[in-house]
Write an enzyme that holds these catalytic residues in place. Sequence first.
Site, PDB file in Angstrom:
ATOM      1  N   GLU A 155       0.851  -1.192   0.000  1.00 32.07           N
ATOM      2  CA  GLU A 155       0.000   0.000   0.000  1.00 32.07           C
ATOM      3  C   GLU A 155       0.885   1.240   0.000  1.00 32.07           C
ATOM      4  OE1 GLU A 155      -3.040   2.471   2.931  1.00 32.07           O
ATOM      5  OE2 GLU A 155      -2.414   0.437   3.481  1.00 32.07           O
ATOM      6  N   LYS A 202     -20.495  11.490  -9.993  1.00 29.69           N
ATOM      7  CA  LYS A 202     -19.544  12.176 -10.857  1.00 29.69           C
ATOM      8  C   LYS A 202     -18.274  11.341 -11.038  1.00 29.69           C
ATOM      9  CE  LYS A 202     -21.888  15.879 -11.800  1.00 29.69           C
ATOM     10  NZ  LYS A 202     -22.329  16.122 -13.193  1.00 29.69           N
ATOM     11  N   LYS A 204     -15.597  12.483 -12.996  1.00 30.47           N
ATOM     12  CA  LYS A 204     -14.454  13.320 -13.370  1.00 30.47           C
ATOM     13  C   LYS A 204     -13.308  13.258 -12.356  1.00 30.47           C
ATOM     14  CE  LYS A 204     -14.887  15.443 -16.615  1.00 30.47           C
ATOM     15  NZ  LYS A 204     -14.638  15.088 -18.029  1.00 30.47           N
ATOM     16  N   PRO A 205     -13.574  13.261 -11.027  1.00 34.56           N
ATOM     17  CA  PRO A 205     -12.448  13.146 -10.090  1.00 34.56           C
ATOM     18  C   PRO A 205     -11.617  11.880 -10.321  1.00 34.56           C
ATOM     19  CG  PRO A 205     -14.414  13.864  -8.925  1.00 34.56           C
ATOM     20  CD  PRO A 205     -14.853  13.489 -10.309  1.00 34.56           C
ATOM     21  N   THR A 206     -12.277  10.771 -10.621  1.00 31.83           N
ATOM     22  CA  THR A 206     -11.552   9.525 -10.894  1.00 31.83           C
ATOM     23  C   THR A 206     -10.745   9.644 -12.177  1.00 31.83           C
ATOM     24  OG1 THR A 206     -13.150   8.150  -9.710  1.00 31.83           O
ATOM     25  CG2 THR A 206     -11.831   7.069 -11.415  1.00 31.83           C
ATOM     26  N   LYS A 238     -18.194   3.804 -18.634  1.00 33.03           N
ATOM     27  CA  LYS A 238     -17.611   5.102 -18.981  1.00 33.03           C
ATOM     28  C   LYS A 238     -16.218   5.252 -18.373  1.00 33.03           C
ATOM     29  CE  LYS A 238     -18.357  10.085 -18.421  1.00 33.03           C
ATOM     30  NZ  LYS A 238     -19.272  11.122 -17.863  1.00 33.03           N
ATOM     31  N   CYS A 396      -1.428  -1.804  29.974  1.00 34.72           N
ATOM     32  CA  CYS A 396      -0.218  -0.978  30.060  1.00 34.72           C
ATOM     33  C   CYS A 396      -0.387   0.094  31.143  1.00 34.72           C
ATOM     34  CB  CYS A 396       0.095  -0.371  28.692  1.00 34.72           C
ATOM     35  SG  CYS A 396       1.766   0.306  28.561  1.00 34.72           S
ATOM     36  N   GLN A 400      -0.869   0.202  35.563  1.00 36.19           N
ATOM     37  CA  GLN A 400      -0.207   1.114  36.483  1.00 36.19           C
ATOM     38  C   GLN A 400      -1.223   1.902  37.301  1.00 36.19           C
ATOM     39  OE1 GLN A 400       2.527   3.369  34.045  1.00 36.19           O
ATOM     40  NE2 GLN A 400       3.498   1.519  33.222  1.00 36.19           N
ATOM     41  N   HIS A 527       0.300  -5.184  25.782  1.00 37.36           N
ATOM     42  CA  HIS A 527      -0.757  -4.731  24.875  1.00 37.36           C
ATOM     43  C   HIS A 527      -1.329  -5.951  24.152  1.00 37.36           C
ATOM     44  CE1 HIS A 527      -0.370  -0.321  25.105  1.00 37.36           C
ATOM     45  NE2 HIS A 527       0.906  -0.554  25.353  1.00 37.36           N
ATOM     46  N   GLU A 529      -4.112  -6.454  22.943  1.00 37.68           N
ATOM     47  CA  GLU A 529      -4.985  -6.126  21.813  1.00 37.68           C
ATOM     48  C   GLU A 529      -4.274  -6.265  20.471  1.00 37.68           C
ATOM     49  OE1 GLU A 529      -3.136  -2.115  23.035  1.00 37.68           O
ATOM     50  OE2 GLU A 529      -3.784  -3.979  23.993  1.00 37.68           O
TER      51      GLU A 529
END
Length: 585
Positions: A155, A202, A204-206, A238, A396, A400, A527, A529
């Site tokens: 990515e 729309k 056009k942006p693409t 299109k 974590c 404490q 951690h 998670e």
Amino acid sequence: MPALRKHPHTATKHLFVTGGVVSSLGKGLTASSLGQLLTARGLQVTMQKLDPYLNVDPGTMNPFQHGEVFVTEDGAETDLDVGHYERFLDRNLSGSANVTTGQVYSTVIAKERRGEYLGDTVQVIPHITDEIKRRVLEMAEPDEDGNRPDVVITEVGGTVGDIESLPFLEAARQVRHEVGRENCFFLHCSLVPFMAPSGELKTKPTQHSVAALRSIGIQPDALILRCDRDVPESLKNKIALMCDVDIDGVISTPDAPSIYDIPKVLHREELDAYVVRRLNLAFRDVDWTQWNDLLHRVHEPRETVRIALVGKYIDLSDAYLSVAEALRAGGFAHHAKVEIRWIPSDDCETDVGAATALSDVDGVLIPGGFGIRGIEGKVGAIRYARKRGLPLLGLCLGLQCIVIEAARSVGLTEASSAEFDPDTPDPVISTMADQRDAVAGEADLGGTMRLGAYPAVLQKNSLVAKAYDATEVSERHRHRYEVNNAYRERIAESGLQFSGTSPDGQLVEFVEYPADVHPFLVGTQAHPELKSRPTRPHPLFVAFVGAAVEYNNGERLPVDIPAIPTADHQSNGAEHALEDAPARG
């Protein structure tokens, strides 16, 4: 005429995911979902994120700007998208899964100082792009088990047109040239906005976004069209014509009911089939067994539990992304929907505030964090949960705060952490010996915490040992402070047990109250998670949500909310808060 280069069909394939028009289109989730689909087809997939910022890593970045820092097994502080990759692929990734401009430039400058460029003028092209390519191509190397990936999904962060992203896009273009076009695939994510006044979508942006990508030498093989609704076939045709993309590669991706539905959306549009066909990959049909079971648990829960997440960064939920995902996954294990209540920790500083904020929840989670702001609120939430028998899990900094609250309950009224109050007479949380230079400002802050996977030994028959069904575990960490061993005996007078430590017994890793004292009040310095997966929830979160389910189904005690102070008293409190503000940060 020179012979054409030949590229082996068995070579690892490279798939690049780019984005255009606007940020936050969901490139990371799109890439993760495609990775999940290819994995379900029997392919070996690994993933990587290229981040165009100059920070070496996100470890010192403001959570409000960047979101959470995801720590890998090998101790790298990485982008939160790496967490998506691990959860959707259901595999651990290394620090090489996240590359930043800061890392690339640091390496190139270090090589120049060592004279490795033999007097060359060091430039963005070829030296910076070569370093980026090296890191991308290294992802195709065999792993520690000798398995070479079939596909590397990379990515590219940022948006096409950003100056910062140009070296990464140029490097990606060169990778395609070097490995061969038949071994490389470009997937471009773009926005198709709906204009409400005209009732039109729309394109056009693409078109402009793809034109910008083509201007730097990259022709996308497929387009992800992000929209709040399905893009009709006429518009897809299109876009295919104007952007020179096969119609099979124009993928409509309307907003999904949940992130776990995205693989189904992509599969419905046959993106995975198009990719394996274009890259000439051997594959099998998608095995939906595990994912369908997950979706059943997501969309057809048998009950709902309310969990309060008491934190200081709640205005940006991405700051606690892995925690939220781990909570939801813990609910999936019980066929329960976890409804997260985002509670500012400052709201729980007083008994009145804690009772008001937490009176209707089934569990409390205290996440990690840094700095003094909001600490007294976290301690207040823990005190409320302890007295009410409300299930609580501390992560974590959460551990404490549990220790601080326990110490204060046995007479150490000024107990605190050396992080928040260096002059406290009772520093029940102290700086780790190897972190003192960093805390004193005499060493780098970035990349110097206790990071990555560390083992712990659990007491037999403790709550945590029962949750893990083991007495030896490994969890990922990110901290500079630890429980002060000089106070262990005094803190134990509160009933709090140190139920897990490092193998040498020196560092407290888990604390808990016995089951006959409190149904579930557990803290971990780790951690956990970060190791939770939607299809394999973390056992500690499964146990915590299970306790919340039992609490929800049980007979609750009436909540005694203290009287609200008078207006004069409130005014004085506000004045004190203003006086404390500069010190609290």
